[in-house]
Design an enzyme around this catalytic site. Structure first.
Site, PDB file in Angstrom:
ATOM      1  CG  ASN A  13      16.751  25.530  47.515  1.00 45.29           C
ATOM      2  OD1 ASN A  13      17.552  26.455  47.449  1.00 45.29           O
ATOM      3  ND2 ASN A  13      15.786  25.501  48.422  1.00 45.29           N
ATOM      4  CD  GLU A  40      16.209  29.127  49.995  1.00 45.14           C
ATOM      5  OE1 GLU A  40      16.424  29.784  51.032  1.00 45.14           O
ATOM      6  OE2 GLU A  40      16.374  27.891  49.921  1.00 45.14           O
ATOM      7  CG  ASP A 154      13.520  22.513  49.140  1.00 43.11           C
ATOM      8  OD1 ASP A 154      13.171  21.510  49.786  1.00 43.11           O
ATOM      9  OD2 ASP A 154      14.147  23.471  49.647  1.00 43.11           O
ATOM     10  CG  ASN A 156      11.769  22.530  52.919  1.00 39.99           C
ATOM     11  OD1 ASN A 156      12.899  22.266  53.331  1.00 39.99           O
ATOM     12  ND2 ASN A 156      11.460  23.703  52.395  1.00 39.99           N
ATOM     13  CG  ASP A 225      16.094  19.244  47.051  1.00 30.76           C
ATOM     14  OD1 ASP A 225      15.695  20.400  46.856  1.00 30.76           O
ATOM     15  OD2 ASP A 225      16.899  18.931  47.955  1.00 30.76           O
ATOM     16  CG  ASP A 254      21.387  24.787  51.768  1.00 33.96           C
ATOM     17  OD1 ASP A 254      21.005  25.180  50.653  1.00 33.96           O
ATOM     18  OD2 ASP A 254      20.778  25.078  52.823  1.00 33.96           O
ATOM     19  CG  HIS A 255      18.856  22.309  48.560  1.00 34.98           C
ATOM     20  ND1 HIS A 255      17.769  21.522  48.873  1.00 34.98           N
ATOM     21  CD2 HIS A 255      18.788  23.384  49.397  1.00 34.98           C
ATOM     22  CE1 HIS A 255      17.075  22.089  49.844  1.00 34.98           C
ATOM     23  NE2 HIS A 255      17.670  23.220  50.184  1.00 34.98           N
TER      24      HIS A 255
END
Length: 263
Positions: A13, A40, A154, A156, A225, A254-255
């Site tokens: 991501n 994303e 991802d 989530n 992920d 952030d991933h």
């Protein structure tokens, strides 16, 4: 039939391919995955850096969306049978979250599961419904006992408490509560295997850290992920890593990228 010996499949991501364009190109050049699934993107198809990606030796299938969402599959070899979205009889999902393609006889899916907002919200219900729809789509399209398929992205969802740095903070959230874990288990029940988990059975390996509160520096991360695969693929898994170094860079996503190698 698999691509070739030593097939490396990764997922990442990037949290805006425009903002992380150079990060992406540098990582492709350094890591050299055979396939990379992105989530994303936050750009429409025409704004995806296709020429830069091609310069690094990759073709791309892109399903973009302005400002939000967006998924892509990058491959060193040709992509065929590209399908955007669920391609079912229901109304088209307005969010660009699912893309599939074949690479050398292997079906690759790049998926960006909804975050869910807050438990009990409309976004949370959308997340549960989206996972249910994904399960039905996978069950309709593939025979997990014979078809080589990888579901990357991802998700989530942190499947286990040891996939969370601070369970007391996250356990009841939209990323780890029982309903979303049950939803992921239902998706996997068609015959998908978490290819990462066998190499890190004790947990404690994360792929996402909140920008807020110095989550990365303080170890407050989650493994959300994933790369799941059907039996014909999963049985050939020989390694799985999270590239934490990418998260240390200036202005990172952030991933961090997750990569699995198949023999």
């Amino acid at each position: 039939m698999l691509l070739h010996l030593g097939m490396k499949v990764a997922t990442w991501n990037v949290n805006s391919v425009r903002a992380r364009r150079q990060h992406l190109i540098d990582w492709l050049d350094a890591a050299q995955p055979d396939v990379l699934c992105l989530q994303e993107l936050k750009v429409v198809d025409d704004d995806f850096p296709l020429e830069d990606v091609r310069g690094s030796g990759y073709e791309a299938a892109v399903f973009g969306q302005k400002t939000y969402n967006g998924v892509a599959i990058l491959s060193r070899t040709p992509l065929t049978n590209v399908v955007r979205g669920f391609d079912d009889e229901e109304d088209e999902d307005p969010q660009a979250r699912l893309l599939s393609a074949e690479v050398g006889g292997v079906t690759i899916l790049s998926a960006y599961f909804p975050n869910g907002g807050e438990v009990g919200s409309d976004k949370f219900e959308y997340k549960l419904a989206w996972m249910k729809r994904l399960r039905a789509t996978l069950d309709r399209r593939y025979d997990a006992s014979t078809d080589p398929v990888t579901l990357c992205g991802d998700f989530n969802v942190a499947p286990h408490d040891d996939d969370i740095g601070r369970p007391s903070q996250w356990r009841d959230s939209v990323l780890a509560c029982d309903p979303v874990r049950d939803g992921l288990a239902s998706v996997a029940s068609i015959g998908l295997v978490d290819t990462f988990r066998p190499f890190h059975p004790q947990g404690g390996v994360f792929s996402w850290w909140d920008y807020r509160g110095r989550g990365f520096e303080r170890g407050n991360g989650l493994r959300i992920d994933h790369i799941y695969a059907t039996g014909p693929m999963a049985s050939r898994t020989i390694g799985a890593v999270v590239d934490r170094e990418e998260r240390r860079k200036k202005s990172p996503s952030d991933h961090a990228p997750v990569m699995v190698e198949f023999a």
